[in-house]
Scaffold this motif. Structure first.
Motif, short mmCIF file in Angstrom:
data_model
loop_
_atom_site.label_atom_id
_atom_site.label_comp_id
_atom_site.label_asym_id
_atom_site.label_seq_id
_atom_site.Cartn_x
_atom_site.Cartn_y
_atom_site.Cartn_z
N LEU A 66 0.83 -1.21 0.00
CA LEU A 66 0.00 0.00 0.00
C LEU A 66 0.86 1.26 0.00
O LEU A 66 0.57 2.24 -0.71
CB LEU A 66 -0.93 -0.01 1.22
CG LEU A 66 -2.18 -0.89 1.12
CD1 LEU A 66 -2.92 -0.92 2.46
CD2 LEU A 66 -3.12 -0.37 0.03
N GLU A 67 1.93 1.21 0.83
CA GLU A 67 2.81 2.39 0.89
C GLU A 67 3.46 2.64 -0.47
O GLU A 67 3.52 3.79 -0.94
CB GLU A 67 3.89 2.18 1.96
CG GLU A 67 4.76 3.42 2.14
CD GLU A 67 5.74 3.27 3.28
OE1 GLU A 67 6.71 4.05 3.34
OE2 GLU A 67 5.56 2.34 4.11
N TRP A 68 3.90 1.57 -1.13
CA TRP A 68 4.51 1.74 -2.46
C TRP A 68 3.48 2.24 -3.47
O TRP A 68 3.76 3.12 -4.29
CB TRP A 68 5.07 0.39 -2.92
CG TRP A 68 5.70 0.46 -4.29
CD1 TRP A 68 6.98 0.78 -4.60
CD2 TRP A 68 5.04 0.20 -5.53
NE1 TRP A 68 7.20 0.74 -5.93
CE2 TRP A 68 6.00 0.40 -6.56
CE3 TRP A 68 3.74 -0.14 -5.89
CZ2 TRP A 68 5.70 0.25 -7.90
CZ3 TRP A 68 3.44 -0.28 -7.23
CH2 TRP A 68 4.40 -0.10 -8.23
N PHE A 69 2.26 1.71 -3.41
CA PHE A 69 1.22 2.11 -4.37
C PHE A 69 0.85 3.58 -4.20
O PHE A 69 0.68 4.32 -5.19
CB PHE A 69 -0.01 1.23 -4.17
CG PHE A 69 -1.16 1.56 -5.10
CD1 PHE A 69 -1.15 1.15 -6.42
CD2 PHE A 69 -2.23 2.33 -4.65
CE1 PHE A 69 -2.20 1.46 -7.27
CE2 PHE A 69 -3.27 2.66 -5.51
CZ PHE A 69 -3.26 2.22 -6.82
N ILE A 70 0.74 4.02 -2.91
CA ILE A 70 0.37 5.43 -2.66
C ILE A 70 1.46 6.36 -3.17
O ILE A 70 1.20 7.41 -3.78
CB ILE A 70 0.10 5.65 -1.17
CG1 ILE A 70 -1.16 4.87 -0.75
CG2 ILE A 70 -0.08 7.13 -0.85
CD1 ILE A 70 -1.39 4.85 0.75
N LYS A 109 3.59 5.70 -5.53
CA LYS A 109 3.59 5.66 -6.99
C LYS A 109 2.45 6.49 -7.56
O LYS A 109 2.62 7.21 -8.56
CB LYS A 109 3.46 4.19 -7.44
CG LYS A 109 3.57 3.98 -8.93
CD LYS A 109 4.99 4.16 -9.42
CE LYS A 109 5.12 3.81 -10.90
NZ LYS A 109 6.48 4.04 -11.41
N TYR A 110 1.27 6.40 -6.91
CA TYR A 110 0.09 7.11 -7.39
C TYR A 110 0.28 8.62 -7.32
O TYR A 110 -0.20 9.38 -8.19
CB TYR A 110 -1.12 6.67 -6.56
CG TYR A 110 -2.41 7.31 -7.01
CD1 TYR A 110 -3.10 6.83 -8.13
CD2 TYR A 110 -2.94 8.40 -6.32
CE1 TYR A 110 -4.28 7.42 -8.53
CE2 TYR A 110 -4.11 9.00 -6.73
CZ TYR A 110 -4.78 8.50 -7.84
OH TYR A 110 -5.95 9.09 -8.25
N ASN A 111 1.02 9.04 -6.28
CA ASN A 111 1.22 10.48 -6.09
C ASN A 111 2.51 10.98 -6.72
O ASN A 111 2.91 12.13 -6.49
CB ASN A 111 1.22 10.81 -4.59
CG ASN A 111 -0.17 10.68 -3.97
OD1 ASN A 111 -0.99 11.58 -4.07
ND2 ASN A 111 -0.42 9.53 -3.33
N GLY A 112 3.16 10.14 -7.48
CA GLY A 112 4.36 10.55 -8.19
C GLY A 112 5.55 10.82 -7.30
O GLY A 112 6.43 11.61 -7.65
N LEU A 113 5.59 10.13 -6.19
CA LEU A 113 6.70 10.34 -5.24
C LEU A 113 7.85 9.39 -5.48
O LEU A 113 8.90 9.52 -4.84
CB LEU A 113 6.18 10.18 -3.80
CG LEU A 113 5.07 11.17 -3.41
CD1 LEU A 113 4.56 10.87 -2.00
CD2 LEU A 113 5.57 12.61 -3.49
N ILE A 114 7.69 8.41 -6.37
CA ILE A 114 8.80 7.52 -6.74
C ILE A 114 8.79 7.32 -8.26
O ILE A 114 7.79 7.58 -8.94
CB ILE A 114 8.69 6.14 -6.05
CG1 ILE A 114 7.32 5.52 -6.30
CG2 ILE A 114 8.97 6.26 -4.58
CD1 ILE A 114 7.23 4.11 -5.73
#
Length: 677
Positions: free
Chosen positions: A666-670, A672-677
Motif C-alpha cells: 500500500l505504501e509503495w502504491f500510494i 507511486k500514485y502520487n508521483g513520489l517515486i
C-alpha cells in the motif's frame, strides 16, 4: 503468554510508534492525509516485524466428546444355520444399527468370526469352524486402553482354539453374550471324537480310539459299528445313563490292503433322536508297504537328538533309530537316510560303509565336531576352523528351488553355535539357509543340499536345533511348522527318485473342515526354479465327472492352490504348465465332516460363566432389548469430554506475514500514485 513477553510487545509498540512519528511527524516533507497514511502504514509494518522477532506464543483449547466403544462380535459359522438362528442374527444386527440411543452413546463396530476374525462385510454363516477365543483375544488387543463392553452374538459352541471361558478371565471389559438357541436338552447320541493314525503299515493292525457321548434322561442301549464299504469290520454294544453318559472304546483294525482305506463309524440312533448327523463320522487310513527308516549316528548325548527324533516321527511313515558309531555300521543298509550328528574320528567306519553303499547323508556339525577328520574323510565340503566359537543366525534363501519350503521365521529363531571359520562346499549345491552373524551376512552357508550322481546329501553347520523347535512352539503354540520343515528335508534326502521338472506335493486324503492345499514347483531345463510360468490344476470328481479348474498362485519359491471349495468326494487331478507339454497327475479324497453340525443347542452354561467372570450379563436373542437397555443405563459407560491445549507461535501465523506484505504494498502504491517515486 508470560508477563515478560507482554513487556516486549509494549516496548515494540512504543518503538514502532516512535519511529513512525520520527519518520513522518517530525520534519516530514509530507502534509495532510499523506503524512498520516504513511505514518500509520509504517507503524503497522514495523510493529508486525518486531512481533515476528519476539514470536509470542498463544494457547488455544479445543474440547471433544469421546464415546465408549461397543464392539459387536457375530458368529458367522455354519452352526448358526444348523440351530435355525441365521434370520434372528441378521434381524438383530439391523436392530442394533437402527437404534439411535445406542449409536448416540456408543461408537459401535461390527466384526464377524469363524476360523478367522475380521471386520464385517456380509454374513454368510458358512464358516466351517468357530474360534471364539481368538475373537475375544483380538478384541482385547484392539481396545485394551479403552472402555469397550463387548456384545458377543454366538451359540457358544467352539470348534477351534483355546477354551474361550478361560480367555475371558483376562478380558478387562465386560462381555455381554447374546445367546443363539435355547437351553433345552434333547436326547442325543454322538460320536464326539475319533482318533487314529493317518498311516498304517501293510499286514499290521492300527489302533482306533472313539469317544461316545449321551445327552438325555434315563438309560438307553445302542450299538457302535465301523464299516468299510458294506462290510462291518467292528461292532460293540453300548449302554448309557445319566450318570454314565460317555464311553471310550479302544480297538484295532487290520491293514490288509495297500492304499487309501475309508471307513464309516456310526453310533446307531435311538427313537426320537433329533440330530442323527453327529452319530456318524468318516475316517481314513493310508496303508503303505514300506516305511522310511532314518538312522541317527551320534557319539554324544544332546537335546538336538530328541528334537530331531520328535520332528521326524511326527509322520507315522518314518521311524528313527539312534545309535553310537560302533553300533551303526551293521545297520546302515536297513535305512534310507543316515543322519550323522557331530562326527569325529570314531565315525571312520561309518563313512567308509556309507561310501560303499552310496547312502544319502545328513551331516549336522557343531562345537564337538572334529573338522580335521571331516575334511579328510569326504570331499563335498571343507572348513578351516580355529578353537573359537561363533553364534550364527539364519536367513532363508528365497531362490532355493530343490524343494518347496516356507519361511517359518528363521530370522527370529535363537542363534546356533558353531566353530569359527568359513564353510566351503566343493560340489554342485544349493544353499537353503544363509549364515548371519550379528545381523550381517557372513557369505557362508548354514544349511545346504547337494546332489551328485543321484546321491543326495546335506550339511547343517550349527548345533542348538532344539531351541528352534521350542521357539516355533512359543510363536505359534504348535511344533507343526518346524516339524514340517524337518520332514521336507528328510523326505528329500531319503528319496533317490529322479528329479522331475514339475514336482507336485499333495496328500492322499483331506478332511473338508481343514485346509485342502496342493503345492507344485516347476523347473526350467537347467533345473532352476521358474517363477514366470502359469500353472493350473484340473480336478475331476470320480463320481459326478464334474471338472473344476483352478490357477496355482506363486508363493515364495513354489506354487499353491486352495481347494476348500470342492465338495467331499474322490478326485483325480492334473497339474499342467501353460504353453508346455509338462504335467503331473494324481488323486486325492475329501472326507465329509462338518463339525458345526454336531451341536443341538447353545452352550448356555459357558456363556453365562464368561459373562459373570467379566462382570457382564448374558441374554437370549429373544431378550436383546433388555441387553440394549442394560448398556444404555450402565453408569460405567459414560461419554468422556477431553480437552486439548495447543501452543501456537506467532511466527506460524501466516496472516501477520500477509499484513506486512499488504502495508508495504500500500505504501509503495500510494507513493507511486502520487508521483513520489
Amino acid at each position: 503468554m508470560s508477563s515478560e513477553t507482554i513487556l516486549y510487545i509494549v516496548i515494540a509498540a512504543i518503538l514502532s510508534f516512535g519511529l513512525a512519528v520520527f519518520m513522518y511527524g517530525y520534519r516530514s516533507k509530507y502534509t495532510g492525509t499523506l503524512k498520516w497514511s504513511f505514518g500509520l502504514l509504517r507503524f503497522l509494518t514495523l510493529f508486525a516485524i518486531l512481533l515476528l522477532l519476539i514470536n509470542p506464543k498463544f494457547k488455544s483449547d479445543t474440547y471433544t466428546i469421546e464415546k465408549p466403544m461397543l464392539p459387536v462380535l457375530i458368529d458367522n459359522s455354519a452352526s448358526v444355520v444348523e440351530l435355525g438362528q441365521s434370520r434372528k442374527v441378521s434381524a438383530l444386527v439391523s436392530e442394533l444399527k437402527l437404534n439411535d440411543a445406542l449409536n448416540d452413546k456408543f461408537e459401535v463396530s461390527y466384526f464377524s468370526f469363524g476360523s478367522e476374525f475380521k471386520e464385517i462385510d456380509s454374513l454368510s454363516f458358512s464358516e466351517r469352524n468357530t474360534n471364539i477365543s481368538k475373537a475375544l483375544k483380538t478384541t482385547q488387543e484392539l481396545y485394551k486402553n479403552q472402555i469397550a463392553p463387548t456384545l458377543l452374538i454366538t451359540d457358544g459352541n467352539q470348534t477351534l482354539g483355546n477354551d474361550y471361558e478361560f480367555a475371558g478371565t483376562t478380558f478387562r471389559n465386560p462381555i455381554y453374550p447374546i445367546i443363539l438357541g435355547d437351553s433345552t436338552k434333547y436326547t442325543d447320541l454322538q460320536v464326539q471324537q475319533l482318533n487314529t493314525n493317518r498311516y498304517a503299515f501293510l499286514k499290521n493292525k492300527f489302533p482306533v480310539e472313539v469317544i461316545l457321548v449321551y445327552n438325555g434322561t434315563g438309560s438307553v442301549n445302542s450299538q457302535f459299528i465301523v464299516k468299510q464299504g458294506a462290510a462291518v469290520v467292528f461292532k460293540s454294544n453300548v449302554t448309557f445313563s445319566e450318570t454314565n453318559s460317555s464311553k471310550t472304546l479302544n480297538f484295532t483294525l487290520p491293514a490288509s490292503a495297500v492304499g487309501l482305506q475309508k471307513y464309516t463309524a456310526q453310533l446307531l440312533p435311538i427313537d426320537d433322536e433329533k440330530n442323527t448327523t453327529n452319530n456318524v463320522k468318516q475316517f481314513a487310513v493310508e496303508v503303505i508297504d514300506q516305511a522310511t527308516n532314518v538312522l541317527v549316528v551320534s557319539k554324544i548325548i544332546h537335546p538336538d537328538l530328541g528334537a530331531l527324533k520328535k520332528a521326524v516321527t511326527t509322520n507315522e511313515q518314518r521311524t528313527v533309530t539312534i545309535k553310537k558309531p560302533s553300533e551303526a555300521v551293521s545297520l546302515l543298509n536297513d535305512h534310507q537316510l543316515i543322519l550323522l550328528y557331530q562326527p569325529d574320528r570314531s565315525f571312520a567306519g561309518v563313512f567308509s560303509e556309507i561310501e560303499k553303499l552310496k547312502k544319502n547323508t545328513f551331516v549336522i556339525t557343531g562345537l564337538e565336531t572334529d573338522w580335521n577328520f571331516l575334511n579328510s574323510i569326504q570331499d563335498h565340503f571343507k572348513k578351516d576352523v580355529t578353537n573359537q566359537t561363533e553364534e550364527v543366525s539364519a536367513t532363508i534363501n528365497p531362490n532355493y528351488g530343490t524343494f518347496a519350503v516356507e519361511d517359518i521365521g528363521f530370522e527370529n529363531f535363537p542363534p546356533l553355535h558353531t566353530l569359527f571359520g568359513e564353510l566351503s562346499i566343493t560340489v554342485p549345491h544349493e544353499i537353503l539357509l544363509d549364515q548371519a552373524i550379528d545381523g550381517f551376512a557372513s557369505e557362508s552357508a548354514l544349511l545346504a543340499t547337494t546332489e551328485v550322481n543321484g546321491k543326495r546329501d546335506a550339511i547343517w553347520d550349527g548345533e542348538g536345533l532344539w531351541k528352534w523347535r521350542a521357539q516355533s512352539y512359543l510363536e505359534s503354540n504348535s511344533f507343526e511348522s518346524f516339524d514340517e520343515f524337518i520332514a521336507k528335508m528328510v523326505q528329500y534326502l531319503a528319496s533317490n527318485k529322479r528329479r522331475s521338472r514339475l514336482e507336485v506335493s499333495s496328500e492322499t486324503f483331506y478332511y473338508n473342515n481343514n485346509p485342502i492345499r496342493i503345492s507344485a514347483q516347476y523347473f526350467d531345463k537347467n533345473f532352476v526354479f521358474d517363477a514366470r510360468v502359469s500353472l493350473q490344476i484340473t480336478a475331476v470328481n470320480q463320481e459326478t465327472k464334474e471338472r473344476a479348474v483352478f490357477p496355482l498362485l506363486l508363493k515364495n519359491n513354489f506354487y499353491e492352490v486352495d481347494l476348500n471349495s470342492l465338495p467331499p468326494g474322490s478326485y483325480s487331478y492334473t497339474v499342467s504348465v501353460q504353453d508346455e507339454t509338462v504335467s503331473r497327475s494324481g488323486s486325492f479324497t475329501i472326507l465329509d465332516f462338518n463339525v458345526e453340525q454336531q451341536f443341538l443347542n447353545a452352550n448356555v452354561s459357558k456363556l453365562n460363566r464368561i459373562a459373570s467372570n467379566t462382570k457382564g450379563e448374558a441374554y437370549f436373542v429373544t431378550k436383546v432389548s433388555d441387553a440394549i437397555n442394560a448398556l444404555l443405563e450402565d453408569d460405567r459407560y459414560q461419554q468422556i469430554q477431553k480437552s486439548e491445549q495447543k501452543v501456537v507461535p506467532l511466527i506460524d501465523w501466516k496472516y501477520l506475514l500477509g499484513l506486512i506484505v499488504l502495508t508495504l504494498s500500500l505504501e509503495w502504491f500510494i507513493r507511486k500514485y502520487n508521483g513520489l517515486i
